[in-house]
Design a protein around this motif. Structure first.
Motif, short mmCIF file in Angstrom:
data_model
loop_
_atom_site.label_atom_id
_atom_site.label_comp_id
_atom_site.label_asym_id
_atom_site.label_seq_id
_atom_site.Cartn_x
_atom_site.Cartn_y
_atom_site.Cartn_z
N LEU A 93 22.22 21.77 32.13
CA LEU A 93 21.70 23.12 31.87
C LEU A 93 22.35 23.77 30.66
CD1 LEU A 93 21.75 24.42 35.56
CD2 LEU A 93 19.77 23.57 34.29
N LYS A 135 20.64 26.19 28.07
CA LYS A 135 19.27 26.43 28.54
C LYS A 135 19.14 27.66 29.42
CE LYS A 135 18.17 21.47 28.58
NZ LYS A 135 19.52 20.90 28.52
N ILE A 136 20.25 28.36 29.71
CA ILE A 136 20.20 29.52 30.59
C ILE A 136 20.69 30.75 29.84
CG2 ILE A 136 21.01 30.56 32.73
CD1 ILE A 136 21.36 27.79 33.87
N PRO A 146 23.72 27.11 39.07
CA PRO A 146 23.10 25.84 38.67
C PRO A 146 22.12 25.26 39.68
CG PRO A 146 25.43 25.83 38.15
CD PRO A 146 25.19 27.08 38.92
N PHE A 174 18.24 25.55 39.76
CA PHE A 174 17.39 24.79 38.84
C PHE A 174 17.22 23.33 39.26
CE2 PHE A 174 19.33 28.34 36.68
CZ PHE A 174 18.25 28.93 36.06
N TYR A 211 14.50 19.23 38.25
CA TYR A 211 14.98 17.88 37.96
C TYR A 211 14.74 16.91 39.13
CZ TYR A 211 17.21 20.21 34.06
OH TYR A 211 17.44 20.94 32.91
N GLU A 254 12.26 22.64 30.51
CA GLU A 254 13.43 22.82 29.64
C GLU A 254 13.04 23.50 28.34
OE1 GLU A 254 16.63 19.38 30.84
OE2 GLU A 254 15.05 18.83 29.43
N MET A 269 12.87 27.15 29.02
CA MET A 269 14.21 27.68 29.24
C MET A 269 14.90 27.94 27.91
SD MET A 269 15.42 25.19 32.36
CE MET A 269 17.04 25.88 32.58
#
Length: 343
Positions: A111, A114-115, A127, A130, A134, A241, A244
């Motif tokens: 991640l 991406k956050i 975490p 998310f 995945y 992704e 994100m």
């Protein structure tokens, strides 16, 4: 001639006796099917996260599923490296020791970058929120998978949810936020957003360019039935992704009313490309207000209850905690404790 006739008679008698001995009555055949061992039944994989401070939620969810089905459920319990020993010990030292489960470690490094930080709801940035992005990386051998948020309990047979039909080309099935008339009053009473306007910032050009009407009904990704083949074929994880990363750069959704930093990219990626879950398999919004309640009859008929929102059934205040607590199993280590008015 007499010897030949005698021989034929003997052979006929032997054949009749053989058939009598080896014939299986139809009722016994049915019993054999009914007694099929769990190892021979199709596995029903269920993914649930075990987050620090919320492990009692995962335990209650697992307990409710296991107690209400005869299906061959395989639980994938996803945690971080620091939390895995705790959840494993909890399961192995409680009545859940009979379940089939695998503990899967989630690496939060996937991640990185991406956050976008959002101080208003920091708990939504954990975490494990998310993990649902995945699924194919965590679950390798299954064609179809159920993902559940930890703040649910299941009152129906999970096999029924697993049997949800996905249309050709659909990688997932969700519950529409406009599906049940019984939930409309709840939504209005707590100011819950149930359209795309509540999750995406339509002031941003990137959102307007999607061509999605802001009044489109949203869906809730706290309960997912996913087709792993389609998910990988459509590169769903890569698409999620991408959005994100765009949010990190352009702030497209993380400060909006819905507050769902894990929901918003899924609303974009799956728009118009998902199947529907039976509405009774996802009765939600129980955590949006400490006062708003569903009728007891409606709750008894529900197959799955979801305390999405701030007010969780292991904390105080919250609603319908008795239904959740029916399935809670105390922590053998004593680390996780319920918060109650008299505690």
């Amino acid at each position: 001639v007499n010897q030949i006739l005698l021989l034929l008679l003997v052979l006929t008698v032997c054949a009749i006796l053989y058939n009598k001995v080896h014939q299986v009555p139809s009722a016994l055949k049915n019993e054999t099917v009914d007694l099929e061992s769990p190892e021979e039944m199709e596995e029903v994989p269920v993914v649930i996260c075990a987050a620090a401070g919320r492990m009692g939620a995962a335990v209650a969810a697992i307990s409710s599923i296991y107690s209400n089905t005869e299906a061959n459920v395989l639980f994938y319990i996803v945690g971080l490296k620091t939390t895995i020993p705790h959840i494993r010990k909890w399961i192995e030292n409680s009545k859940l020791k009979e379940i089939k489960f695998k503990v899967v470690e989630f690496n939060p490094m996937v991640l990185k970058g991406k956050i976008r930080q959002d101080a208003s709801r920091p708990e939504l940035l954990q975490p494990l929120n998310f993990v649902r992005f995945y699924l194919p990386l965590l679950i390798q051998k299954h064609e179809k998978v159920i993902y559940l948020d930890d703040d649910v309990i299941v009152q129906g047979d999970i096999q029924e949810l697993y049997d949800t039909k996905l249309a050709p080309g659909h990688a997932a099935a969700f519950s529409d936020d406009c599906d049940l008339p019984s939930t409309h009053e709840m939504i209005r009473s707590v100011g819950m957003q149930n359209t795309y306007m509540g999750f995406l910032d339509y002031r941003k050009q990137a959102i307007r360019d999607l061509g999605i009407s802001p009044s489109t009904c949203s869906f809730n990704p706290g309960v997912i039935v996913a087709n792993m083949t389609e998910w990988k074929h459509q590169r769903i994880t890569k698409q999620l992704e991408k959005w994100m990363q765009r949010n990190v750069e352009e702030n497209l959704y993380s400060s909006t009313l819905g507050g769902g930093v894990a929901t918003s990219p899924m609303l974009i990626v799956f728009h118009g490309k998902y199947s529907s879950i039976n509405p009774m398999w996802h009765i939600r919004h129980l955590g949006w207000s400490p006062d708003a309640r569903y009728s007891e009859q409606f709750l008894q008929e529900a197959k799955l209850l979801h305390w999405n929102g701030r007010y969780k059934p292991w904390d105080y205040p919250s609603v319908h905690t008795d239904l959740w607590e029916n399935w809670f199993i105390p922590d053998p280590s004593g680390k996780f404790k319920l918060t109650r008015p008299d505690s």
